[in-house]
Design a protein around this motif. Structure first.
Motif, mmCIF file in Angstrom:
data_model
loop_
_atom_site.group_PDB
_atom_site.id
_atom_site.type_symbol
_atom_site.label_atom_id
_atom_site.label_comp_id
_atom_site.label_asym_id
_atom_site.label_seq_id
_atom_site.Cartn_x
_atom_site.Cartn_y
_atom_site.Cartn_z
ATOM 1 N N ALA A 1 0.831 -1.211 0.000
ATOM 2 C CA ALA A 1 0.000 0.000 0.000
ATOM 3 C C ALA A 1 0.862 1.257 0.000
ATOM 4 C CB ALA A 1 -0.932 -0.009 1.212
ATOM 5 N N GLY A 2 1.929 1.248 0.782
ATOM 6 C CA GLY A 2 2.831 2.395 0.800
ATOM 7 C C GLY A 2 3.478 2.632 -0.549
ATOM 8 N N SER A 3 3.851 1.552 -1.238
ATOM 9 C CA SER A 3 4.490 1.670 -2.553
ATOM 10 C C SER A 3 3.525 2.225 -3.591
ATOM 11 C CB SER A 3 5.024 0.304 -2.998
ATOM 12 O OG SER A 3 5.985 -0.197 -2.089
ATOM 13 N N VAL A 4 2.269 1.748 -3.572
ATOM 14 C CA VAL A 4 1.264 2.244 -4.515
ATOM 15 C C VAL A 4 1.053 3.741 -4.338
ATOM 16 C CG1 VAL A 4 -1.181 2.190 -5.129
ATOM 17 C CG2 VAL A 4 0.042 0.050 -4.752
ATOM 18 N N LEU A 5 0.889 4.153 -3.090
ATOM 19 C CA LEU A 5 0.621 5.566 -2.803
ATOM 20 C C LEU A 5 1.831 6.443 -3.093
ATOM 21 C CD1 LEU A 5 -1.500 7.513 -1.646
ATOM 22 C CD2 LEU A 5 -0.563 7.034 0.630
ATOM 23 N N SER A 6 3.015 5.887 -2.913
ATOM 24 C CA SER A 6 4.248 6.661 -3.028
ATOM 25 C C SER A 6 4.399 7.371 -4.363
ATOM 26 C CB SER A 6 5.451 5.751 -2.783
ATOM 27 O OG SER A 6 6.657 6.453 -2.927
ATOM 28 N N GLY A 7 4.230 6.626 -5.444
ATOM 29 C CA GLY A 7 4.437 7.210 -6.767
ATOM 30 C C GLY A 7 3.497 8.362 -7.051
ATOM 31 N N PHE A 8 2.242 8.200 -6.690
ATOM 32 C CA PHE A 8 1.254 9.252 -6.944
ATOM 33 C C PHE A 8 1.513 10.488 -6.080
ATOM 34 C CE2 PHE A 8 -0.976 5.402 -8.351
ATOM 35 C CZ PHE A 8 -1.426 5.820 -9.599
ATOM 36 N N LEU A 9 1.826 10.272 -4.802
ATOM 37 C CA LEU A 9 2.119 11.403 -3.919
ATOM 38 C C LEU A 9 3.330 12.193 -4.416
ATOM 39 C CD1 LEU A 9 1.645 9.975 -0.297
ATOM 40 C CD2 LEU A 9 0.169 11.592 -1.502
ATOM 41 N N SER A 10 4.382 11.475 -4.780
ATOM 42 C CA SER A 10 5.613 12.149 -5.214
ATOM 43 C C SER A 10 5.415 12.878 -6.533
ATOM 44 C CB SER A 10 6.747 11.124 -5.338
ATOM 45 O OG SER A 10 7.058 10.566 -4.081
ATOM 46 N N ALA A 11 4.652 12.276 -7.455
ATOM 47 C CA ALA A 11 4.451 12.897 -8.764
ATOM 48 C C ALA A 11 3.560 14.131 -8.678
ATOM 49 C CB ALA A 11 3.855 11.880 -9.733
ATOM 50 N N TYR A 12 2.509 14.064 -7.855
ATOM 51 C CA TYR A 12 1.522 15.145 -7.844
ATOM 52 C C TYR A 12 1.757 16.170 -6.736
ATOM 53 C CZ TYR A 12 -1.277 12.731 -11.344
ATOM 54 O OH TYR A 12 -1.710 12.150 -12.507
ATOM 55 N N ILE A 13 2.381 15.772 -5.632
ATOM 56 C CA ILE A 13 2.592 16.707 -4.521
ATOM 57 C C ILE A 13 4.068 17.031 -4.332
ATOM 58 C CG2 ILE A 13 2.217 17.128 -2.057
ATOM 59 C CD1 ILE A 13 -0.184 15.293 -2.160
ATOM 60 N N GLY A 14 4.921 16.019 -4.414
ATOM 61 C CA GLY A 14 6.351 16.266 -4.296
ATOM 62 C C GLY A 14 7.043 15.212 -3.446
#
Length: 423
Positions: A382-395
């Motif tokens: 779950a952390g890995s899935v969320l990681s990419g989206f958070l980093s791409a869209y928020i930083g």
């Protein structure tokens, strides 16, 4: 001399360990190369999540296969050969979907040797030599992973990163051949439950694959454990599990975005491999001393120290990502990543695994271990899935600071239950 020769087969693991060490970084860099920094960050997170998620069924499958197929050599040899085939496939699958699929397949087949290797030591070595033999197996694996990253660092300076999969594939194939030649089947085979009864075997097995399923966990097992949160006397075990969920969710968040963050700050592929190499080298050294470090200290205090060190390192990396421009990011990354992935991880992992081991010596060890393994895999995925989206869209800085905050929460929960985990 005879005793020494009996454990010489552990060196058959070395070429495969060299091959597996850089695979995650290779796939991450190749996906970034194909898709650029924005989409690449999302796809790397998804690829990491697939690899992490696959370890859950892989741990179940290979565990049951080990119980049904009593030939340790057959599983180990075929596992290394299959890993070699996956690495060769990755070279030819020159697209994002192929890279993600390869990572999932790699995660599945590379998990095959973990349990039979541990059992083989227990089946072929006298009990008074188990600790030495398990330590040697762990050291050979860690040194191999470090050597693989060292080779990759030099390779990336001169050749395309994807081409590295060919020599890595041949190295895994070499382990398959060496295992066929060097391994001997034990006269008596043991069941997987034996691993859980000896601390050193349990620790070594979790170090290679942080999940063990002796039985399929049921919904009632989760309810039974977490129902204890209602009562003060029984809340310590579910709270320990909650703290571990925070740890692995944090690890998924950070690890899936770290290579993309290095690339985002314009580090070369060689520099990225060098930073990950530093983390692995420090981790290898740290594990040699972590056991001695926690032996004279409270387990909970040691775990908290590891969490605080890892969390503060994540925070410094996050702040540095926010304030430093471009390649200057390599300076804090080279300092704080080894502290987080090396020292902090080794201390926490050693202490927390002993805490889990001690908790399993009471009733329902199989179902409790199944619940533990499931929440580890789910939290990391779950952390890995969320990681990419958070980093791409928020930083990246937000992702890393969130990971640090979760480790702080894990440390607080561990402090709350400290009285139940002192030795």
């Amino acid at each position: 001399m005879k005793a020494r020769k009996k454990i010489d087969w552990t060196y058959s693991v070395l070429p495969a360990a060299v091959a597996t060490g850089p695979v995650g970084t290779v796939i991450s860099l190749y996906i970034l190369e194909l898709n650029g920094k924005f989409l690449g960050t999302i796809y790397v997170g998804l690829a990491t999540a697939v690899a992490s998620g696959v370890t859950i069924p892989a741990s179940m499958f290979w565990g049951y296969a080990t119980d049904r197929i009593h030939s340790r050599r057959a599983i180990i040899v075929s596992g290394y050969a299959a890993t070699s085939c996956v690495l060769f496939y990755l070279f030819f699958a020159r697209n994002t979907a192929g890279a993600i699929a390869s990572y999932g397949l790699f995660s599945f087949v590379s998990a095959s040797a973990a349990t039979p290797l541990n059992l083989l030591i227990m089946e072929t070595e006298p009990k008074d030599r188990w600790a030495e033999s398990f330590a040697k197996l762990s050291m050979v694996s860690s040194v191999g992973n470090t050597a693989g990253l060292l080779i990759s660092t030099f390779w990336a300076s001169y050749l395309p990163v994807l081409d590295l999969t060919i020599p890595l594939g041949f190295l895994s194939l070499a382990s398959s051949v060496l295992s066929l030649l060097m391994l001997e089947e034990p006269e008596i085979t043991l069941e997987r439950e034996t691993i859980v009864k000896a601390k050193q075997s349990f620790f070594t097995r979790l170090l290679s694959l942080p999940m063990i399923f002796l039985s399929m966990p049921k919904a009632s097992d989760f309810r039974r454990i977490f129902r204890g949160l209602k009562y003060g006397l029984t809340s310590y075990l579910p709270l320990l599990y909650v703290s571990i969920v925070c740890f692995y969710f944090s690890s998924g968040l950070f690890n899936a975005s770290f290579v993309p963050a290095l690339s985002y700050h314009d580090l070369s592929q060689q520099e990225i491999f060098a930073v990950t190499l530093a983390g692995m080298a420090v981790q290898t050294l740290s594990f040699q001393y972590a056991g001695k470090y926690i032996a004279s200290r409270s387990l909970s205090v040691s775990a908290i120290q590891g969490l605080v060190l890892r969390g503060s390192s994540y925070a410094f990396i996050g702040i540095s990502s926010m304030v430093l421009a471009n390649s200057l990011f390599i300076i804090p990354a080279s300092i704080f990543y080894p502290l987080a992935a090396g020292v902090g991880f080794a201390i926490y992992y050693t202490a927390s695994n002993v805490m889990i081991f001690n908790s399993l010596q009471h009733k329902n060890p199989g179902s409790n271990l199944g619940v533990y393994s499931a929440i580890v895999g789910i939290a990391n995925t779950a952390g890995s899935v969320l990681s990419g989206f958070l980093s791409a869209y928020i930083g990246f800085e937000f992702t890393f600071l969130l990971a640090a905050l979760l480790l702080g929460l894990s440390a607080y929960i561990t402090y709350y239950v400290r009285g139940h985990f002192t030795h």
